[in-house]
Design a protein around this motif. Structure first.
Motif, PDB file in Angstrom:
ATOM      1  N   SER A 107      36.923  46.622  46.860  1.00 30.64           N
ATOM      2  CA  SER A 107      35.905  45.578  46.912  1.00 30.64           C
ATOM      3  C   SER A 107      34.496  46.128  47.127  1.00 30.64           C
ATOM      4  O   SER A 107      33.534  45.637  46.531  1.00 30.64           O
ATOM      5  CB  SER A 107      36.240  44.562  48.006  1.00 30.64           C
ATOM      6  OG  SER A 107      36.392  45.191  49.271  1.00 30.64           O
TER       7      SER A 107
ATOM      8  N   ARG B 231      37.544  36.825  41.648  1.00 30.38           N
ATOM      9  CA  ARG B 231      36.164  37.317  41.780  1.00 30.38           C
ATOM     10  C   ARG B 231      35.329  36.871  40.584  1.00 30.38           C
ATOM     11  O   ARG B 231      34.186  36.412  40.744  1.00 30.38           O
ATOM     12  CB  ARG B 231      36.160  38.841  41.884  1.00 30.38           C
ATOM     13  CG  ARG B 231      34.761  39.453  41.861  1.00 30.38           C
ATOM     14  CD  ARG B 231      34.818  40.972  41.718  1.00 30.38           C
ATOM     15  NE  ARG B 231      33.473  41.557  41.676  1.00 30.38           N
ATOM     16  CZ  ARG B 231      32.754  41.701  40.563  1.00 30.38           C
ATOM     17  NH1 ARG B 231      33.244  41.283  39.399  1.00 30.38           N
ATOM     18  NH2 ARG B 231      31.547  42.239  40.606  1.00 30.38           N
TER      19      ARG B 231
ATOM     20  N   SER C  15      34.422  33.261  40.828  1.00 34.41           N
ATOM     21  CA  SER C  15      33.356  33.047  41.797  1.00 34.41           C
ATOM     22  C   SER C  15      31.988  33.276  41.171  1.00 34.41           C
ATOM     23  O   SER C  15      31.043  32.510  41.387  1.00 34.41           O
ATOM     24  CB  SER C  15      33.536  33.980  43.006  1.00 34.41           C
ATOM     25  OG  SER C  15      34.771  33.750  43.643  1.00 34.41           O
ATOM     26  N   TRP C  16      31.859  34.326  40.384  1.00 31.26           N
ATOM     27  CA  TRP C  16      30.580  34.633  39.750  1.00 31.26           C
ATOM     28  C   TRP C  16      30.214  33.591  38.689  1.00 31.26           C
ATOM     29  O   TRP C  16      29.048  33.197  38.574  1.00 31.26           O
ATOM     30  CB  TRP C  16      30.603  36.031  39.152  1.00 31.26           C
ATOM     31  CG  TRP C  16      30.154  37.052  40.143  1.00 31.26           C
ATOM     32  CD1 TRP C  16      30.929  37.898  40.878  1.00 31.26           C
ATOM     33  CD2 TRP C  16      28.803  37.318  40.537  1.00 31.26           C
ATOM     34  NE1 TRP C  16      30.154  38.671  41.700  1.00 31.26           N
ATOM     35  CE2 TRP C  16      28.843  38.344  41.510  1.00 31.26           C
ATOM     36  CE3 TRP C  16      27.569  36.792  40.169  1.00 31.26           C
ATOM     37  CZ2 TRP C  16      27.690  38.847  42.119  1.00 31.26           C
ATOM     38  CZ3 TRP C  16      26.419  37.297  40.765  1.00 31.26           C
ATOM     39  CH2 TRP C  16      26.481  38.308  41.721  1.00 31.26           C
TER      40      TRP C  16
ATOM     41  N   ASN D  54      41.868  40.385  53.401  1.00 26.01           N
ATOM     42  CA  ASN D  54      41.608  39.048  52.854  1.00 26.01           C
ATOM     43  C   ASN D  54      42.384  37.952  53.576  1.00 26.01           C
ATOM     44  O   ASN D  54      41.838  36.867  53.837  1.00 26.01           O
ATOM     45  CB  ASN D  54      41.944  39.018  51.365  1.00 26.01           C
ATOM     46  CG  ASN D  54      41.499  37.719  50.713  1.00 26.01           C
ATOM     47  OD1 ASN D  54      40.322  37.391  50.703  1.00 26.01           O
ATOM     48  ND2 ASN D  54      42.460  36.963  50.186  1.00 26.01           N
TER      49      ASN D  54
ATOM     50  N   ASP E 256      29.379  40.459  48.644  1.00 28.15           N
ATOM     51  CA  ASP E 256      29.236  40.000  47.258  1.00 28.15           C
ATOM     52  C   ASP E 256      28.785  38.547  47.344  1.00 28.15           C
ATOM     53  O   ASP E 256      29.492  37.713  47.916  1.00 28.15           O
ATOM     54  CB  ASP E 256      30.582  40.122  46.538  1.00 28.15           C
ATOM     55  CG  ASP E 256      30.556  39.595  45.127  1.00 28.15           C
ATOM     56  OD1 ASP E 256      30.399  38.367  44.950  1.00 28.15           O
ATOM     57  OD2 ASP E 256      30.711  40.395  44.186  1.00 28.15           O
TER      58      ASP E 256
ATOM     59  N   SER F 136      31.466  35.924  45.761  1.00 37.09           N
ATOM     60  CA  SER F 136      32.749  35.846  46.459  1.00 37.09           C
ATOM     61  C   SER F 136      32.584  35.350  47.884  1.00 37.09           C
ATOM     62  O   SER F 136      33.396  34.559  48.380  1.00 37.09           O
ATOM     63  CB  SER F 136      33.430  37.223  46.462  1.00 37.09           C
ATOM     64  OG  SER F 136      33.759  37.624  45.154  1.00 37.09           O
TER      65      SER F 136
ATOM     66  N   ASN G   9      34.423  31.886  48.816  1.00 33.98           N
ATOM     67  CA  ASN G   9      35.549  31.928  49.739  1.00 33.98           C
ATOM     68  C   ASN G   9      35.267  31.140  51.017  1.00 33.98           C
ATOM     69  O   ASN G   9      36.172  30.490  51.561  1.00 33.98           O
ATOM     70  CB  ASN G   9      35.902  33.380  50.058  1.00 33.98           C
ATOM     71  CG  ASN G   9      36.507  34.093  48.862  1.00 33.98           C
ATOM     72  OD1 ASN G   9      37.082  33.465  47.980  1.00 33.98           O
ATOM     73  ND2 ASN G   9      36.367  35.399  48.804  1.00 33.98           N
TER      74      ASN G   9
END
Length: 477
Positions: free
Chosen positions: A240, A281, A284-285, A343, A376, A379, A383
């Motif tokens: 990550s 991921r 998320s972007w 995580n 990030d 993310s 999250n």
């Protein structure tokens, strides 16, 4: 003098699959410039420390291929410095790897405006995503808002293929430009006592470390589906932070993983599960690009009326990893010492803050942003909103993690908690002892102590009462 090709380096510290670097090399002798600007210094301390490590290692790698010419590091705003430099060197285009945040897009707009009078332009190149956001759209032509159909669409289309590696020999720009001395650079002076802990416990940095870590993970990927939720085991990829600074691209990860699955079919199921996390991921972007306010505003706007608290003693205890809940405090201490957190534990830690303590998810996001080396923006925001129940495709708010049950299931022998908590059930090991040594002196940190057993049930009761009140006063169902 031949006009150089200029790479405006902000992310993607790598030689493989770096289209912006290749484009700059194609333009002429390479000039790579990095700016210590307001946007860089606005990042959290741990992520700046990690960025500095990436910068140093990439500089060394470039020097090998250019015969000793590395990165020119300048202090100031790029749009105030680069245009004059480009005019002096007769350069008409500037190359950068795209990074789709509101802040970076504003900086790019300022750069375009500054270059326009010169007849010069900024060219953005893909680097941190599997596919261009416009290439994957839902049936109605918009962005996907649910993960599962998004993941299916990306798999059906297939990620973009990685770009070629940079050539082994790169002609450098020899124009004397000065710049800061990387050997004395300090991007995170505000780390204070935490610096020694990160230097001791953080994972290795650099592109080669990322590629070696990926290969090591793929060798043991068959165990990933059954062990990935176990913080007491070394079962995840630990890529990550490499992804966060761009020492490896998601396209390279995907291509190498798919090749390994073809060569080693016994690993295929584990690799497929791993790639589903890479797609999370990516999701998320794509959401952040479509909803730039995601780090600061609830995706579901009605949740702005939820009765979260903004601050207080409970938040301070949580930030200091002194909640009295073993799994929560262990995760927060792992993050403080290593810059990362498993995580599964992240979900438990976030649930405790937003539900048992009823504290606004944005307070947690800010603390993570300051402490994570793998910070990030997409993310982190996605999250936190997912756990808090206010985001897209989110877990329902009434799904409240019980940290004791989570610990029993995923840390059955207590190894993870014992590693990070001095006083959990025996003498402190090196990591647990390092927590005491690295925290601010005014925290008066001592051996870890468990809180009252009743606080789990009381916190759950308070969370459900808040939810009931919220639903009674909004249209939330």
């Amino acid at each position: 003098m031949t006009a150089p090709g200029i790479l405006w380096l902000t992310r993607d510290f790598r030689l493989r699959d770096n289209p912006a670097l290749l484009a700059a090399i194609a333009d002429g002798p390479l000039l790579t410039v990095f700016f210590i600007d307001r946007l860089t210094m606005a990042q959290g301390a741990a992520s700046r420390w990690r960025l500095e490590r990436a910068l140093r290692i990439f500089d060394a790698a470039l020097r090998v291929r250019t015969g000793g010419k590395g990165i020119v590091v300048l202090r100031g705003e790029a749009h105030e410095i680069l245009p004059a430099l480009m005019k002096r060197l007769s350069v008409r285009q500037l190359h950068q790897s795209d990074w789709s945040t509101v802040e970076m897009q504003a900086l790019q707009d300022r750069m375009r405006a500054a270059l326009r009078p010169l007849g010069a332009g900024l060219i953005l190149h893909p680097g941190h995503l599997l596919v261009h956001p416009g290439a994957v759209r839902s049936g109605n032509g918009g962005a996907y808002r649910v993960y599962s159909p998004f993941a299916r669409a990306v798999r059906q289309r297939g990620p973009d293929w990685p770009a070629a590696d940079a050539p082994p020999g790169i002609e450098p720009c020899t124009e004397p430009l000065g710049g800061l001395d990387l050997s004395t650079l300090d991007l995170a002076p505000d780390l204070h006592r935490g610096r020694a802990a990160l230097e001791r416990f953080a994972a290795p940095a650099g592109e080669e470390a990322a590629l070696a870590g990926l290969d090591d993970f793929l060798d043991r990927a068959c165990a990933y589906p059954r062990e990935r939720d176990r913080p007491d085991l070394d079962a995840t990829s630990r890529l990550s932070d490499h992804l966060a600074v761009g020492e490896i691209s998601p396209r390279t990860i995907w291509a190498r993983a798919m090749l390994r699955a073809e060569i080693s079919p016994e690993h295929a199921a584990g690799i497929d599960k791993f790639l589903s996390e890479v797609l999370w991921r990516e999701f998320s972007w794509h959401l952040l690009i479509g909803f730039p306010e995601m780090p600061v505003a609830c995706w579901r706007s009605e949740w702005e009326g939820f009765p979260w608290q903004k601050d207080g003693a409970s938040l301070i205890r949580w930030q200091r990893a002194e909640t009295g809940v073993a799994l929560v405090d262990a995760g927060l201490r792992e993050m403080w010492l290593t810059g990362q957190m498993h995580n599964r534990v992240r979900m438990v830690v976030a649930s405790w803050l937003t539900k048992h303590l009823l504290i606004d998810w944005r307070a947690g996001l800010a603390h993570f942003a300051d402490c994570l080396t793998d910070w990030d923006p997409a993310s982190n925001a996605m999250n936190w909103q997912w756990v808090a129940g206010c985001g897209p495709d989110a877990a329902p708010y009434f799904r409240i993690f019980n940290p004791e049950r989570q610990a029993e299931q995923y840390d059955p022998r207590g190894d993870y908690r014992r590693r990070w908590l001095a006083g959990f059930d025996r003498a402190a090991g090196p990591e647990a002892a390092a927590w005491i040594e690295s925290t601010p002196r005014d925290w008066h940190t001592g051996p870890w102590r468990a809180g009252p057993s009743a606080m789990l049930a009381e916190g759950r009761k308070a969370a459900l009462a808040a939810l009931a009140h919220f639903r009674a006063n909004t249209s939330e169902t």
